[in-house]
Structure formats: structure tokens, C-alpha cells
Design a protein around this motif. Sequence first.
Motif, PDB file in Angstrom:
ATOM      1  N   PRO A 186       2.432  11.933   5.831  1.00 19.66           N
ATOM      2  CA  PRO A 186       1.801  10.319   6.598  1.00 19.66           C
ATOM      3  C   PRO A 186       1.117   9.865   5.663  1.00 19.66           C
ATOM      4  O   PRO A 186      -0.210   9.832   6.608  1.00 19.66           O
ATOM      5  N   ALA A 187       0.578  10.182   4.385  1.00 19.78           N
ATOM      6  CA  ALA A 187      -0.302  10.355   3.527  1.00 19.78           C
ATOM      7  C   ALA A 187      -0.243   9.702   2.555  1.00 19.78           C
ATOM      8  O   ALA A 187       1.190   9.597   2.037  1.00 19.78           O
ATOM      9  N   ASN A 188      -1.521   9.189   1.563  1.00 19.81           N
ATOM     10  CA  ASN A 188      -1.169   8.528   0.425  1.00 19.81           C
ATOM     11  C   ASN A 188      -1.565   9.695  -0.989  1.00 19.81           C
ATOM     12  O   ASN A 188      -1.634  10.886  -0.567  1.00 19.81           O
ATOM     13  N   ARG A 238      -6.237  -3.805   8.949  1.00 12.48           N
ATOM     14  CA  ARG A 238      -4.818  -3.341   8.888  1.00 12.48           C
ATOM     15  C   ARG A 238      -3.765  -3.900  10.104  1.00 12.48           C
ATOM     16  O   ARG A 238      -3.074  -3.511   9.838  1.00 12.48           O
ATOM     17  N   GLU A 261       5.304   7.649  -1.326  1.00  8.92           N
ATOM     18  CA  GLU A 261       4.578   7.877  -0.018  1.00  8.92           C
ATOM     19  C   GLU A 261       4.484   9.475  -0.450  1.00  8.92           C
ATOM     20  O   GLU A 261       5.615  10.197  -0.537  1.00  8.92           O
ATOM     21  N   LEU A 295       1.491   2.786   3.197  1.00  8.12           N
ATOM     22  CA  LEU A 295       0.668   2.440   3.838  1.00  8.12           C
ATOM     23  C   LEU A 295      -0.606   2.543   2.795  1.00  8.12           C
ATOM     24  O   LEU A 295      -1.074   3.154   2.501  1.00  8.12           O
ATOM     25  N   ILE A 302      -6.825   3.576   4.352  1.00  3.31           N
ATOM     26  CA  ILE A 302      -8.482   3.397   4.094  1.00  3.31           C
ATOM     27  C   ILE A 302      -8.854   4.683   3.339  1.00  3.31           C
ATOM     28  O   ILE A 302     -10.572   4.640   2.648  1.00  3.31           O
ATOM     29  N   THR A 303      -8.607   5.903   3.242  1.00  6.19           N
ATOM     30  CA  THR A 303      -9.180   6.688   2.996  1.00  6.19           C
ATOM     31  C   THR A 303      -9.101   6.722   1.833  1.00  6.19           C
ATOM     32  O   THR A 303     -10.685   6.742   0.140  1.00  6.19           O
TER      33      THR A 303
HETATM   34  C1  LIG Z   1      -2.182   6.758   8.340  1.00  8.65           C
HETATM   35  C2  LIG Z   1      -1.297   6.815   6.889  1.00  8.65           C
HETATM   36  C3  LIG Z   1      -1.991   6.954   5.742  1.00  8.65           C
HETATM   37  C4  LIG Z   1      -3.332   7.115   5.925  1.00  8.65           C
HETATM   38  O1  LIG Z   1      -4.220   5.883   6.162  1.00  8.65           O
HETATM   39  P1  LIG Z   1      -5.988   6.112   6.309  1.00  8.65           P
HETATM   40  O2  LIG Z   1      -6.135   5.018   6.386  1.00  8.65           O
HETATM   41  O3  LIG Z   1      -6.150   6.894   5.645  1.00  8.65           O
HETATM   42  O4  LIG Z   1      -5.898   7.134   8.205  1.00  8.65           O
HETATM   43  C5  LIG Z   1      -1.569   7.202   4.930  1.00  8.65           C
HETATM   44  N1  LIG Z   1       0.107   7.494   5.164  1.00  8.65           N
HETATM   45  C6  LIG Z   1       0.488   6.705   6.174  1.00  8.65           C
HETATM   46  C7  LIG Z   1       2.419   6.372   5.978  1.00  8.65           C
HETATM   47  C8  LIG Z   1       0.092   6.382   7.331  1.00  8.65           C
HETATM   48  O5  LIG Z   1       0.675   6.108   8.276  1.00  8.65           O
END
Ligand SMILES: *Cc1c(COP(=O)(O)O)cnc(C)c1O
Length: 337
Positions: free
Chosen positions: A222-224, A80, A219, A242, A245-246
Motif C-alpha cells: 500500500p505504498a510507493n 486525489r 507499487e 497511486l 503525496i508522501t
Molecule cells: C495511500 C496509498 C499510498 C500512499 O499515499 P500517501 O498519499 O503518501 O499516503 C501509496 N500506495 C497506495 C496503493 C495507497 O493506497
Amino acid sequence: MEDIDWTKLGFKYLDADYNVRCYYRNGEWGELEISSLNQINIHMAATSLHYGQEAFEGLKAFKGKDGKIRIFRMDENAKRMQDSAGGILMANIPVDKFMDAVRKAVTMNKRFVPPYDSGAALYIRPLLIGTGPQIGVNPAEEYLFLVFVMPVGPYFPEGFKPTDLVIMREFDRAAPQGTGKYKVGGNYAASMYEGKKAKEGGFSAVLYLDSKEKKYIDECGPANFFGIKNNTYITPLSDSILPSITNKSLIVLAKEMGLKIERRKVPYEELAEFDEVGACGTAAVISPIKGVYDNDNDKWFKYGDEPGKWSTKLYNKIRAIQYGDEPDTHGWVEIIE
Ligand SMILES: *Cc1c(COP(=O)(O)O)cnc(C)c1O
């Protein structure tokens, strides 16, 4: 060193003993270097400072009952970071170099990996920045890749507890065909204002709708985002999200648990249909959501005050793999001796 109280860790910066650095100069990457300084010395005209040539990663290492340290899916973070570097024209850190730097950073700071019982973990922060000077808008010719680590507490010190999200249509995190799909600092700067507003209103994060039409879920801070209904795990498909990976891991585990998977556009109206809703990312794995408030229409979508059945199962499963309580049948974990 002073003793660390593993039970009192939050998610805040702490110095470890060492960090790992690698410089890109004259068109090539140098050797990995070990540093015990928490400062870097860069040119005042570095592109990272002026034009946002900066990408980062976040991953964790966990200590198991067996005392072994496990790093979760770092090859995915390495890949990534290559995507992010490509997206904003930075020198590409090779996957092997990235992984070696992470291994070194963890090994050299072993004493900062929290014990199994604490529920805490070692947070690993790889960073890639343009260090070469430019005053015109051009990519730098020199870069610094570095990896530092720190112990962080469990995301849910009081247990796995749901929070609320807020929709505010006047804010966008990323343009439809912009940099939302890269892990770059610019996206974070762009979302800080409304993130703070959300927190002041008692919400854990902003749930963004797509920037173009404001019709689809995008989004989640900062998470999905994911929602579950009719035995189906549903997560948005969008060019401005983004690739978590989780989320990728949860999709594999959800499928194995018998859920159907749908990765597609998720219309706003579907918020009324989900049985469970969650945000996912490395920091919390899953943050269960109890409500989404649409601030523009003064409307609530509610999902119950306790975490849902599937969210709980998925959360427990992934944590068990990360801590080595359950076998790693997917090859997601690297053990550091
Ligand atoms: C880092 C991030 C995530 C989560 O990604 P992981 O790989 O699961 O930690 C989701 N959304 C955004 C905007 C991020 O920067």
C-alpha cells in the motif's frame, strides 16, 4: 473519558468523540453534519456494498512543541479524492467541503491529538461511498462523505528499522489500465490475499512488478517504491500506481538536498544497483527496506541492515516539517488553532 496511554497506541481503530458527515442527494451536497455515532445507516442495495463504489483518503495531524496542531497537505488529499471519485463515477466532493470537514473533525476531536513527545499523531480517514440502491451495475444516485479520526502510534515504536519485501509474480494488485491509480477499496481487496502471504513469510509487503510484462517495478504493497543510487532518487512511473503525496513531498525535499530526481520505468534488474530502497506513504512516511526477495527465482537483493543515509535524512526532514520543528517553506502545513 478513560485516559489514553499515548505510548501504547498502535494502528488500530479507536472511537473519537465526533465524526463529520455530508450527504449527496437529489444531485447536490448538503451541509456538513456532526455525529457522535460510529455507525451509519445505509440501504442494503447501496452500490458501495455490492459494486465497490468506495474511495478513501488517509492523512495526519500532528501536535508541535508549541502545542499547535498541524494538518499536512490536505488540499492534495482533497484533489486525489476527486480523481478517485471521477475514476469510479461517484459524486465529486468539492475540495473546500473536503477541507472544511477535515478541519471540523480535527477541531472537534482535539483531545485525541497525541502530545508532541509521544511521536504519535492523529490519523484522519475521509471516506466517500455510494449509498443509493442499484441492483443493475450503475453508479448510485446518493452518496455519503464522512471523516473520522483516531490517534495512532508512531509507525516505528522501536525506531526507524528496515524490513524485507517479497516479489511474487503470480499476483497482480491492479490491471495496467485499471483502477490502480485511484485510492479505492477494490485495490485493497485485490491485494489482501498475497499481502497476508507475504506477512506469513516474514515480509512487510509485496513488491509488485507491472501486471502486463512483469519487467518493471510497480507499487509496493500500500505504498510507493523509491530507490536511491548515484545521488539520484528514482521512483516508478506507471499508470497503475497511486500517486503518493508522501512521495511527491519527498521528491521536492530530495531535490532541495541536492539529489537528482528520476520518475520513470524502473526495470526489475535495477534492484541490484540501488544503494538504498524504501517504501513511502502517510502511515510510515518512509519504511526503509533491507532486502527484496524474488520468490520465483530464489534470489535476494540486499541493502544493509540499517536505514540508508538519504532515507534517514528525508525521513527526519519531512517529520520535522509535519511537527513544526522546522519552518514550512512550501506551504504544506495548515495550523489549526
Ligand atoms: C495511500 C496509498 C499510498 C500512499 O499515499 P500517501 O498519499 O503518501 O499516503 C501509496 N500506495 C497506495 C496503493 C495507497 O493506497
